[in-house]
Design a protein around this motif. Structure first.
Motif, PDB file in Angstrom:
ATOM      1  N   ALA A 281      15.110  56.415  53.293  1.00 42.93           N
ATOM      2  CA  ALA A 281      15.549  56.027  54.645  1.00 42.93           C
ATOM      3  C   ALA A 281      16.586  56.992  55.213  1.00 42.93           C
ATOM      4  CB  ALA A 281      16.093  54.600  54.614  1.00 42.93           C
ATOM      5  N   ILE A 282      17.679  57.174  54.503  1.00 42.81           N
ATOM      6  CA  ILE A 282      18.795  57.929  55.079  1.00 42.81           C
ATOM      7  C   ILE A 282      18.550  59.434  55.001  1.00 42.81           C
ATOM      8  CG2 ILE A 282      21.295  58.345  54.945  1.00 42.81           C
ATOM      9  CD1 ILE A 282      21.619  55.546  53.856  1.00 42.81           C
TER      10      ILE A 282
ATOM     11  N   PHE B  71      15.419  59.213  58.650  1.00 43.82           N
ATOM     12  CA  PHE B  71      16.308  59.346  59.816  1.00 43.82           C
ATOM     13  C   PHE B  71      16.814  60.783  60.012  1.00 43.82           C
ATOM     14  CE2 PHE B  71      16.114  54.820  59.552  1.00 43.82           C
ATOM     15  CZ  PHE B  71      16.338  54.371  60.841  1.00 43.82           C
ATOM     16  N   MET B  72      16.337  61.706  59.180  1.00 43.70           N
ATOM     17  CA  MET B  72      16.734  63.103  59.390  1.00 43.70           C
ATOM     18  C   MET B  72      15.771  63.815  60.338  1.00 43.70           C
ATOM     19  SD  MET B  72      19.576  63.682  58.055  1.00 43.70           S
ATOM     20  CE  MET B  72      19.713  65.472  58.189  1.00 43.70           C
TER      21      MET B  72
ATOM     22  N   PRO C 224      12.211  64.910  75.187  1.00 43.10           N
ATOM     23  CA  PRO C 224      11.385  63.946  74.444  1.00 43.10           C
ATOM     24  C   PRO C 224      11.666  63.929  72.940  1.00 43.10           C
ATOM     25  CG  PRO C 224      10.039  65.761  75.308  1.00 43.10           C
ATOM     26  CD  PRO C 224      11.406  65.933  75.870  1.00 43.10           C
ATOM     27  N   GLU C 225      12.038  65.074  72.385  1.00 38.00           N
ATOM     28  CA  GLU C 225      12.333  65.095  70.942  1.00 38.00           C
ATOM     29  C   GLU C 225      13.832  65.240  70.733  1.00 38.00           C
ATOM     30  OE1 GLU C 225      10.012  67.849  68.703  1.00 38.00           O
ATOM     31  OE2 GLU C 225       8.138  66.830  69.190  1.00 38.00           O
ATOM     32  N   GLN C 226      14.423  64.237  70.143  1.00 37.92           N
ATOM     33  CA  GLN C 226      15.878  64.261  69.938  1.00 37.92           C
ATOM     34  C   GLN C 226      16.202  64.014  68.468  1.00 37.92           C
ATOM     35  OE1 GLN C 226      18.201  62.066  72.787  1.00 37.92           O
ATOM     36  NE2 GLN C 226      16.790  62.485  74.487  1.00 37.92           N
ATOM     37  N   HIS C 227      17.497  64.055  68.172  1.00 43.19           N
ATOM     38  CA  HIS C 227      17.940  63.830  66.787  1.00 43.19           C
ATOM     39  C   HIS C 227      18.765  62.551  66.711  1.00 43.19           C
ATOM     40  CE1 HIS C 227      16.690  67.909  65.960  1.00 43.19           C
ATOM     41  NE2 HIS C 227      17.383  68.300  67.017  1.00 43.19           N
TER      42      HIS C 227
ATOM     43  N   HIS D 114      24.365  57.880  58.734  1.00 45.47           N
ATOM     44  CA  HIS D 114      24.709  58.732  57.599  1.00 45.47           C
ATOM     45  C   HIS D 114      26.214  58.681  57.319  1.00 45.47           C
ATOM     46  CE1 HIS D 114      20.983  59.983  59.484  1.00 45.47           C
ATOM     47  NE2 HIS D 114      20.576  60.346  58.277  1.00 45.47           N
ATOM     48  N   ALA D 115      27.015  58.802  58.377  1.00 48.71           N
ATOM     49  CA  ALA D 115      28.470  58.794  58.192  1.00 48.71           C
ATOM     50  C   ALA D 115      28.951  57.450  57.646  1.00 48.71           C
ATOM     51  CB  ALA D 115      29.163  59.106  59.510  1.00 48.71           C
TER      52      ALA D 115
END
Ligand code: SF4
Ligand code: SF4
Length: 440
Positions: A116-117, A121-122, A226-229, A235-236
């Motif tokens: 997951a992390i 989510f990366m 449209p594509e973001q992070h 994570h923090a």
């Protein structure tokens, strides 16, 4: 911890570690302390443990790790603290310390975190793919069949609980609903970037669409790639400091802060993290300055609208009663307290009724409702009881975690309660002027 390994708490600026003066004023505001009355479950107790580790008087142990994950990270203690203790920073470094020491590691936990992390989510394309698979499962009716057939009763209790809080995935994600560049309606006053988030994009893409629409109606030209992070708060808050730094750099590259009047988020939890990239990248000579400008440009949508002034929508709808639940990271983390209420009051047909304990955590707290279901449920029950006492059948809140927690809580209890983001109410009020009825 082996020698030579980074110690997040020992390496932390000691002025942060020793700020607490043990007055105890934060204790009545801490949901875990109020529930257990144990000093170790309080902000003061946790800070004492962190300091003992920083001073080398205590080893990082499993018990310490569990305590750090029993904390909600709601930051209510920061609002109460007269000494200005930076609990947010202590908390993030303490969890990073726990992960570096590996005291909570089990094969199952390590696998879930790696998936997951560290993987899902990366790269949000992976998350979207997972979202589409879940959407198919829901659209084909498999979820309904499982829920009505009784098959779920065969699963272990924990899996049943997890299934019950599976979010409904939206048919269209943000990039289907929002053009990459939306012109301001009328005269352009500002150029802003819109962050669509990770879970928000899958579960509440309609809120992203409403946010962009409201921005345009208030004179903003809106850039929404449209594509973001991911912002990296997941994570923090879960001890993955280096991954959080990596994601911060990617966001800074994608949205150079000098190019915008504001970088807008509508998710309280993300905003609270996004506003501290300079702290995250303090040791990075290449990004430090840009990160400081970024921190100043990041605005929660309520905050930004209050700054630029909301164009009032006309009165077209019958009066509706609404109450407001404060996301912890919007109120305690970002100190955005009055602006959402101002926004709701700017909608003529809404009557805002104050919610008792509106800034008390609802139990969502990132993934807390998954990792600590008992405490999360206790907090949800308390929150829904207060909402019920207001007589409102609409509750507005500015964070996807809270939205989801309240939607699930109301559904399970059969409550007739609409849970919405304030900006959606404003978008609907604008649309009503065009003959499009509000759907809440
Ligand atoms: S962050 Fe919330 S749960 Fe954690 S110590 Fe502070 S008030 Fe208590
Ligand atoms: S964290 Fe702040 S309010 Fe709590 S005991 Fe320490 S100084 Fe007092």
């Amino acid at each position: 911890m082996p020698s030579g390994t980074i110690s997040h708490l020992k390496d932390l600026d000691y002025s942060v570690v020793q700020q607490c003066m043990h007055c105890g004023l934060c204790l009545p505001t801490c949901p875990t302390y109020v529930a257990t009355k144990n000093e170790r479950n309080s902000p003061r107790g946790r800070i004492a443990l962190m300091r003992a580790i920083a001073d080398g008087d205590l080893e990082v142990s499993r018990a310490f790790g569990e305590e750090m994950y029993f904390c909600l990270g709601c930051l209510a203690c920061m609002s109460a603290c007269p000494a200005g203790v930076n609990y947010a920073e202590l908390f993030e470094h303490a969890r990073a310390e726990v992960e570096t020491a590996g005291v909570l590691g089990t094969p199952k936990r390590n696998l879930i975190r790696a998936f997951a992390i560290k993987w899902l989510f990366m790269d949000l394309r992976r998350l979207q793919l997972a979202g589409r698979a879940l959407l198919l499962y829901q659209q084909l009716g498999l979820q309904t069949v499982l829920r009505t057939s009784g098959v779920l009763k065969l699963l272990p209790r924990r899996l049943r609980e997890l299934e019950a809080i599976t979010p409904k995935i939206q048919e269209h994600f943000s990039s289907d609903l929002i053009p990459p560049l939306l012109a301001a309606t009328g005269q352009k006053r500002f150029r802003v970037a819109m962050l669509t988030g990770c879970a928000q994009d899958l579960i509440f893409s309609d809120i992203n669409r409403d946010t962009v629409e409201v921005l345009a109606r208030n004179g903003c030209e809106v850039l929404t790639p449209p594509e973001q992070h991911c912002c990296g708060s997941l994570h923090a808050h879960n001890g993955e400091w280096a991954l959080a730094q990596d994601l911060a750099r990617r966001n800074l590259d994608q949205f150079p802060p000098a190019a915008f009047d504001a970088i807008v988020t509508n998710a309280g939890g993300c905003g609270s993290h996004l506003k501290h990239y300079s702290h995250l990248l303090n040791d990075d000579a290449e990004y430090r300055e840009r990160a400081a400008l970024w921190d100043r440009k990041v605005k929660d949508i309520h905050e930004w609208l209050a700054e630029i002034g909301v164009r009032p929508p006309p009165t077209e709808q019958p009066i509706r009663i609404v109450t407001y639940h404060e996301s912890c990271h919007l109120s305690h983390g970002q100190k955005v307290v009055n602006q959402p209420r101002q926004l709701l009051r700017a909608i003529p047909e809404l009557q805002l009724v104050e919610l008792p304990e509106s800034s008390w955590c609802c139990g969502s707290a990132g993934v807390y409702n998954i990792t600590q279901p008992e405490m999360a449920e206790e907090l949800l029950e308390r929150k829904l009881r207060h909402i019920g006492s207001t007589g409102a059948n609409i509750v507005a809140t500015g964070n996807p975690g809270c939205l989801l927690q309240l939607i699930n809580g109301a559904r399970v209890r059969g409550m007739q309660l609409k849970v919405v983001h304030p900006v959606s109410l404003l978008a609907e009020a604008y649309r009503a002027n065009q003959g499009i009825p509000a759907n809440v």
